[in-house]
Scaffold this motif. Structure first.
Motif, PDB file in Angstrom:
ATOM      1  N   SER B  63       0.835  -1.208   0.000  1.00 17.96           N
ATOM      2  CA  SER B  63       0.000   0.000   0.000  1.00 17.96           C
ATOM      3  C   SER B  63       0.864   1.249   0.000  1.00 17.96           C
ATOM      4  CB  SER B  63      -0.897   0.017   1.238  1.00 17.96           C
ATOM      5  OG  SER B  63      -1.860  -1.002   1.150  1.00 17.96           O
ATOM      6  N   PHE B  64       1.919   1.217   0.833  1.00 18.12           N
ATOM      7  CA  PHE B  64       2.752   2.425   0.980  1.00 18.12           C
ATOM      8  C   PHE B  64       3.548   2.709  -0.287  1.00 18.12           C
ATOM      9  CE2 PHE B  64       2.937   1.273   5.758  1.00 18.12           C
ATOM     10  CZ  PHE B  64       1.635   1.696   5.901  1.00 18.12           C
ATOM     11  N   ILE B  65       3.903   1.665  -1.032  1.00 16.69           N
ATOM     12  CA  ILE B  65       4.613   1.919  -2.297  1.00 16.69           C
ATOM     13  C   ILE B  65       3.720   2.743  -3.218  1.00 16.69           C
ATOM     14  CG2 ILE B  65       5.535   0.868  -4.414  1.00 16.69           C
ATOM     15  CD1 ILE B  65       6.527  -1.469  -2.736  1.00 16.69           C
ATOM     16  N   PHE B  66       2.451   2.315  -3.318  1.00 17.84           N
ATOM     17  CA  PHE B  66       1.544   3.051  -4.207  1.00 17.84           C
ATOM     18  C   PHE B  66       1.389   4.507  -3.772  1.00 17.84           C
ATOM     19  CE2 PHE B  66      -0.300  -1.195  -5.372  1.00 17.84           C
ATOM     20  CZ  PHE B  66      -0.004  -1.105  -6.724  1.00 17.84           C
ATOM     21  N   THR B  67       1.091   4.704  -2.498  1.00 10.32           N
ATOM     22  CA  THR B  67       0.833   6.087  -2.068  1.00 10.32           C
ATOM     23  C   THR B  67       2.131   6.904  -2.071  1.00 10.32           C
ATOM     24  OG1 THR B  67       0.993   5.343   0.229  1.00 10.32           O
ATOM     25  CG2 THR B  67      -1.207   5.532  -0.705  1.00 10.32           C
ATOM     26  N   GLY B  68       3.261   6.246  -1.777  1.00 10.50           N
ATOM     27  CA  GLY B  68       4.539   6.955  -1.838  1.00 10.50           C
ATOM     28  C   GLY B  68       4.863   7.387  -3.256  1.00 10.50           C
ATOM     29  N   PHE B 285      -1.691   9.107   3.908  1.00 12.28           N
ATOM     30  CA  PHE B 285      -0.830  10.056   4.615  1.00 12.28           C
ATOM     31  C   PHE B 285       0.574   9.487   4.798  1.00 12.28           C
ATOM     32  CE2 PHE B 285      -5.061  11.448   6.164  1.00 12.28           C
ATOM     33  CZ  PHE B 285      -5.050  12.672   5.534  1.00 12.28           C
ATOM     34  N   ILE B 286       0.628   8.169   5.100  1.00 11.23           N
ATOM     35  CA  ILE B 286       1.941   7.542   5.245  1.00 11.23           C
ATOM     36  C   ILE B 286       2.746   7.726   3.954  1.00 11.23           C
ATOM     37  CG2 ILE B 286       3.153   5.360   5.635  1.00 11.23           C
ATOM     38  CD1 ILE B 286       1.813   6.239   8.129  1.00 11.23           C
ATOM     39  N   ALA B 289       5.143  10.584   4.021  1.00  9.83           N
ATOM     40  CA  ALA B 289       6.386  10.314   4.754  1.00  9.83           C
ATOM     41  C   ALA B 289       7.290   9.387   3.953  1.00  9.83           C
ATOM     42  CB  ALA B 289       6.061   9.699   6.107  1.00  9.83           C
ATOM     43  N   VAL B 290       6.668   8.400   3.300  1.00 12.74           N
ATOM     44  CA  VAL B 290       7.453   7.445   2.505  1.00 12.74           C
ATOM     45  C   VAL B 290       8.179   8.177   1.380  1.00 12.74           C
ATOM     46  CG1 VAL B 290       7.224   5.539   0.862  1.00 12.74           C
ATOM     47  CG2 VAL B 290       6.078   5.425   3.077  1.00 12.74           C
ATOM     48  N   ALA B 291       7.463   9.082   0.708  1.00 17.16           N
ATOM     49  CA  ALA B 291       8.083   9.815  -0.405  1.00 17.16           C
ATOM     50  C   ALA B 291       9.188  10.733   0.106  1.00 17.16           C
ATOM     51  CB  ALA B 291       7.025  10.619  -1.152  1.00 17.16           C
ATOM     52  N   ILE B 337       8.377   9.884  11.205  1.00 19.47           N
ATOM     53  CA  ILE B 337       8.030  10.876  10.182  1.00 19.47           C
ATOM     54  C   ILE B 337       8.687  12.202  10.531  1.00 19.47           C
ATOM     55  CG2 ILE B 337       6.143  12.212   9.174  1.00 19.47           C
ATOM     56  CD1 ILE B 337       4.364   9.753   9.546  1.00 19.47           C
ATOM     57  N   LEU B 338       8.625  12.573  11.801  1.00 20.86           N
ATOM     58  CA  LEU B 338       9.200  13.850  12.233  1.00 20.86           C
ATOM     59  C   LEU B 338      10.692  13.896  11.909  1.00 20.86           C
ATOM     60  CD1 LEU B 338       8.482  16.468  13.796  1.00 20.86           C
ATOM     61  CD2 LEU B 338       9.352  15.327  15.839  1.00 20.86           C
ATOM     62  N   PHE B 339      11.391  12.822  12.254  1.00 15.81           N
ATOM     63  CA  PHE B 339      12.839  12.867  12.096  1.00 15.81           C
ATOM     64  C   PHE B 339      13.286  12.627  10.656  1.00 15.81           C
ATOM     65  CE2 PHE B 339      12.907  12.703  16.666  1.00 15.81           C
ATOM     66  CZ  PHE B 339      13.998  13.488  16.963  1.00 15.81           C
ATOM     67  N   THR B 340      12.620  11.714   9.960  1.00 12.57           N
ATOM     68  CA  THR B 340      13.081  11.431   8.599  1.00 12.57           C
ATOM     69  C   THR B 340      12.526  12.433   7.604  1.00 12.57           C
ATOM     70  OG1 THR B 340      11.248   9.946   8.191  1.00 12.57           O
ATOM     71  CG2 THR B 340      13.290   8.973   9.022  1.00 12.57           C
ATOM     72  N   GLY B 341      11.351  12.938   7.888  1.00 13.55           N
ATOM     73  CA  GLY B 341      10.729  13.831   6.925  1.00 13.55           C
ATOM     74  C   GLY B 341      11.015  15.287   7.214  1.00 13.55           C
ATOM     75  N   ALA B 342      10.669  15.699   8.444  1.00 16.51           N
ATOM     76  CA  ALA B 342      10.699  17.135   8.728  1.00 16.51           C
ATOM     77  C   ALA B 342      12.063  17.592   9.222  1.00 16.51           C
ATOM     78  CB  ALA B 342       9.623  17.475   9.744  1.00 16.51           C
ATOM     79  N   LEU B 343      12.750  16.745   9.976  1.00 18.53           N
ATOM     80  CA  LEU B 343      13.977  17.210  10.628  1.00 18.53           C
ATOM     81  C   LEU B 343      15.258  16.698   9.976  1.00 18.53           C
ATOM     82  CD1 LEU B 343      13.010  17.032  14.402  1.00 18.53           C
ATOM     83  CD2 LEU B 343      13.107  19.016  12.927  1.00 18.53           C
ATOM     84  N   ASP B 344      15.137  16.057   8.807  1.00 20.57           N
ATOM     85  CA  ASP B 344      16.369  15.480   8.246  1.00 20.57           C
ATOM     86  C   ASP B 344      17.358  16.567   7.841  1.00 20.57           C
ATOM     87  OD1 ASP B 344      14.976  16.250   5.981  1.00 20.57           O
ATOM     88  OD2 ASP B 344      15.867  14.672   4.766  1.00 20.57           O
ATOM     89  N   GLN B 345      16.835  17.759   7.591  1.00 22.87           N
ATOM     90  CA  GLN B 345      17.740  18.865   7.260  1.00 22.87           C
ATOM     91  C   GLN B 345      18.640  19.188   8.460  1.00 22.87           C
ATOM     92  OE1 GLN B 345      17.784  19.769   4.157  1.00 22.87           O
ATOM     93  NE2 GLN B 345      19.532  21.080   4.538  1.00 22.87           N
TER      94      GLN B 345
END
Lengths: 524, 366
Positions: B63-68, B285-286, B289-291, B337-345
């Motif tokens: 499922s996540f592959i598709f939505t990602g 929504f996931i 984060a996956v993308a 999600i917070l760390f890999t998506g929003a805070l990776d910078q």
């Protein structure tokens, strides 16, 4: 260079005659040595020019002096005292003021408010405002700065905005003023005014460092000039004892042709006919107000004018990027000016190639590789397709490699992202892409903006060669020298209209300057 | 500006981000009086410690592959499609209508038909926000979020008033005919040797992997992909090149919505065998984060989808076998999600700083 620096070293014991001395400044960004053992001594009360091609390290050096970068090695001496400058606050305290190429002004503040921004003292704004007003009036009077303290920045012309930047520096008691490419946005008259101001400042004992790539300005305004090339200081000479040719040779490291060599034009039939072309911007304000002209084959029509007088809109309308009204005729057939068919693809099909004014904004996708950029705008070309489904990326890479060889793009790496090339090489990629299409009409906007002298010479040659093949060229440039030396005919634009046509052989800068300022010798 | 070596950017940054998320998760678990090591053990054993666990993990991964991928395609066009959730639910409706339309003789016939239905419905749901963005300038983030709510409400109406068989208590469609039942991994010759117990992961996994390859080829080897990426990087430049913004926005969003919709063949057709309320369960929504974690590249998306599949399945195991409340799964996912998506910078900046000490001569500069 050597004797100047030597003099600087000897002088440190006595009160120094030098406002600034840099000794052995080096700075590397990773493998790139941006500054290598730079020595320079600027005598107090002089205008000192620093010239060099893009990437020669001028900006890095000034950024070190203004505290943006920390040098890897070397010393900064202000008035003979070693002064570390770790940040721009220290630079201001040391009496250094900087006027950037891109102004740092708050558009909806008044001049006064901008001047005190960051220098407010006291709890109440009104005290600093009234104090600043007095100081500002005195400064304006002394230096012919001529700025209304209560005017909003957004209402001021570019030349006035620049003077506000100078005022900001002077208000902070700057004794040393650094100006980075200050005339790029000015009319010739405004530039003259600026140089008068600078001379006035000099007479008051201020020291001025002028960074520019325009040799004419160096010759006109400076007392001494330092030449940089590839991160090193090549030489410092007295302006009176040098010539533009010598400076250009020092900058590039070889002899450069400053004048474009070209045969007389042999214009043929009319290829492009524009009638009453009008363009409105997104706010509905008319920016191009009814422009009519013709271009013939084998001819370069130069459009002179200060930036922002409708030249961009003219190029956009011709290039299919903006909706227009009026008539554009190519080879006798009308081209759509709005709606279907008025787009970049249709224009390219009609034989119009376009080197846009702003290569970063329009001409290139900076994150794309060079080979992806070579397809930009021509991605539908059959020779770049493998089959109905896929693009032929290998063919595209090979084509890019060939273009890079022809146009001497460095480094010749097709996979390198466009943003990693220097300005001159980026422009060569764009010019290669457009000229190699062998278009019937080439639109060129600011072909040499931010391009080093060596590349300028090359690009000019390519444009003239295209003309000699019997193609038509519309050249838009704010560099009057470029217009004068390349064009076979000159049209001057002001406020969205063409003020008149001139022959480059018989006109002069003064006449063109007046037309650019909207003062017409004839009924326009 | 110093920059990170490529390998550090691609490998170290996500790994450190994950480690940070794990550390904070551990602190939270300690704070509620539980043992984080036991929790980790339960998650790993439950999600990837057995073929059975993998069977669940891969089901979520599909499922996540598709939505990602859906988020990825839109992202390359410079569009932030937050509407994966709604598009996936509409995709479920498409699947249900196809599956219930006739007595399908074999799943191999039903699958392509259902896939087309899912993609069409998902794409249609993305088409309206896309049109509003392209023609009216309504921001696609806002409209796609709103369309999630509309989708949810629309499905309630469809399930309660239109598709619910007479006399059935819950808001759901009838069960799909047996001919639409997709083979799960334990029913596929060869794989059945590994997956001995019944698992929900099914042939849709291969459709998802094929979709990842297709998206890769589309973006980097076709004219359309070229135009999508060029438009996404710079709209003014695209206009200069004669790339039609309206066309690109519409096509990119139709593909994106179609990919979100395709997810429904995994959960609705492959697992549930009927359409229920809120069938997508947040997978839309996931996908964001996956993308983000997969750096908008299909390979990254597949890897990130496996990670989130692990988190989903491992989190469920936590609720099952420990006294750690199931809500903690949401906390852990949120932290990831917070760390890999929003805070990776933030991690990237710290790494850049660290690298600048290690080898100043090797760092690449401008």
């Amino acid at each position: 260079m050597a004797d100047q620096a030597e003099k600087g070293r000897q002088a440190t014991a006595a009160p120094s005659p030098y406002a600034i001395e840099l000794k052995g400044i080096s700075k590397a960004f990773g493998p790139v040595q941006a500054n290598r053992d730079i020595n320079i001594a600027v005598p107090r009360g002089t205008i000192h020019g620093i010239i060099g091609e893009n990437g020669a390290g001028k900006s890095t050096l000034m950024s070190i002096l203004y505290g943006f970068y920390k040098a890897d090695a070397g010393q900064i001496l202000i008035n003979g005292t070693v002064t570390p400058i770790p940040d721009s606050q220290s630079a201001i305290r040391a009496g250094i003021g900087m006027v950037f190429q891109h102004f740092k002004l708050v558009q909806n503040f008044t001049v006064l408010e901008n001047v005190i921004l960051g220098a407010e003292d006291g709890f109440q704004l009104s005290t600093s405002l009234s104090k600043a007003r007095k100081a500002l009036e005195a400064l304006s009077r002394d230096y012919e700065l001529d700025v209304d303290p209560d005017a909003l920045i957004e209402d001021l012309s570019v030349g006035h905005q620049q003077r506000v930047e100078i005022l900001k520096a002077l208000y902070r008691q700057a004794e040393i003023l650094i100006l980075d490419e200050p005339t790029g946005v000015l009319t010739p008259a405004e530039a003259d005014h600026l140089f008068r101001i600078l001379k006035g400042l000099k007479e008051q004992g201020k020291t001025i460092i002028l960074i520019t790539h325009k040799l004419r300005e160096i010759m006109e305004a400076t007392d001494n000039v330092s030449v940089m090339r590839r991160g090193t200081m090549v030489d410092t000479v007295k302006t009176a004892e040098t010539s533009p040719e010598q400076l250009a040779e020092l900058m590039v490291g070889r002899k450069v042709l400053l004048e474009v060599e070209k045969k007389p034009a042999a214009p043929g039939r009319t290829i492009l006919k524009v009638e009453d072309l009008r363009v409105k911007d997104e706010h509905g304000v008319e920016r191009l107000k009814g422009v009519s002209f013709e271009i013939r084959t084998g001819e370069i029509l130069g459009i002179a004018g200060v930036a922002g007088n409708g030249q961009s809109e003219l190029l956009a309308a011709l290039g299919g990027m903006a909706k227009a009204t009026g008539r554009i005729e190519m080879n006798g057939a009308a081209l759509p000016v709005a709606g279907r068919g008025a787009d970049g693809q249709s224009r390219r099909t009609a034989g119009i190639a376009h080197v846009p004014e702003d290569r970063h904004h329009y001409g290139l996708i900076l994150d794309f590789s060079a080979w992806e950029n070579v397809a930009f705008g021509y991605h539908n070309d059959p020779k770049y397709q493998k089959n109905a489904l896929f693009m032929d990326n290998a063919a595209l890479r090979a084509d890019t490699e060939a273009k890079m060889a022809t146009f001497d793009v460095r480094p010749p790496i097709p996979a390198l992202a466009a943003k990693n090339f220097s300005g001159g090489n980026q422009q060569k990629i764009v010019v290669a892409r457009e000229i190699e299409r062998n278009p019937e009409l080439l639109l060129v906007g600011q072909p040499t903006r931010g391009v080093d002298i060596g590349a300028i010479e090359f690009i000019h040659k390519q444009i003239v060669a295209l003309r000699d093949q019997g193609k038509a060229i519309l050249l838009v440039s704010v560099e009057l020298d470029e217009i004068m030396s390349l064009s076979d005919r000159i049209a001057v634009m002001f406020d969205g209209q063409i003020m008149g046509f001139r022959d480059p052989e018989t006109t002069n800068e003064r006449e063109l300057g007046l037309l650019m300022a909207g003062m017409s010798g004839e009924a326009a | 500006m110093e920059r990170l070596p490529r390998w550090a950017d691609l490998m170290l940054v996500p790994l450190i981000s994950l480690a940070l998320a794990a550390i904070i998760s551990a602190i939270v678990i300690v704070a509620i009086g539980q043992d984080p090591l036991e929790a980790l053990n339960t998650m790993v054993t439950g999600a990837v410690g057995s073929a059975y666990g993998w069977g669940y993990t891969l089901y979520y991964t599909t499922s996540f592959i598709f939505t990602g991928l859906a988020v990825t395609v839109a992202f390359h066009a410079g569009l932030f499609n937050i509407g994966g959730e709604g598009q996936a639910q509409l995709g479920g409706l498409g699947v249900a209508l196809v599956c219930l339309s006739m007595n399908w003789p074999h799943w191999a016939l039903a699958l392509p038909a259902a896939a087309i239905g899912a993609a069409l419905f998902g794409a249609a749901w993305a088409a309206i926000p896309a049109y509003l963005q392209a023609k009216r300038g309504s921001h696609i983030v806002i409209t796609t979020i709103m369309f999630n709510y509309i989708a949810s409400a629309f499905l309630v109406y469809m399930l309660v008033d239109v598709l619910r068989p007479a006399g059935q208590m819950d808001p759901a469609t009838a069960n799909f005919p047996p001919g639409t039942e997709l083979p799960t991994l334990n029913h596929i010759p060869g794989l059945s040797l590994v997956f001995t117990k019944g698992v929900p992961a099914n042939v849709t996994l291969f459709v998802a992997l094929a979709a990842a390859v297709a998206v890769w080829a589309l973006l980097w080897h076709t004219r359309l992909g070229y135009q999508i990426r060029a438009f996404g990087k710079s709209e003014p430049a695209a206009r200069y090149a004669g790339i039609n913004p309206f066309r690109i926005i519409m096509i990119a969003m139709l593909i994106s919505g179609g990919l979100s919709g395709l997810m429904a063949i995994n959960n609705v057709m492959g697992e549930a065998g009927r359409l229920v309320q809120n069938s997508s369960e947040g997978a839309g929504f996931i996908g964001i984060a996956v993308a983000l974690m997969g750096r908008n590249h299909p390979v990254g998306v597949v890897l990130a989808a496996v990670l989130f599949g692990f988190l989903y399945q491992g989190g469920a195991e936590l609720g099952l076998w420990t006294s750690i409340p199931i809500e903690l799964r949401t906390v852990v996912q949120g932290l990831v999600i917070l760390f890999t998506g929003a805070l990776d910078q933030m991690v990237r900046m710290m790494l850049t700083w660290a690298f600048s000490f290690r080898s100043p001569s090797q760092a690449r500069g401008a």
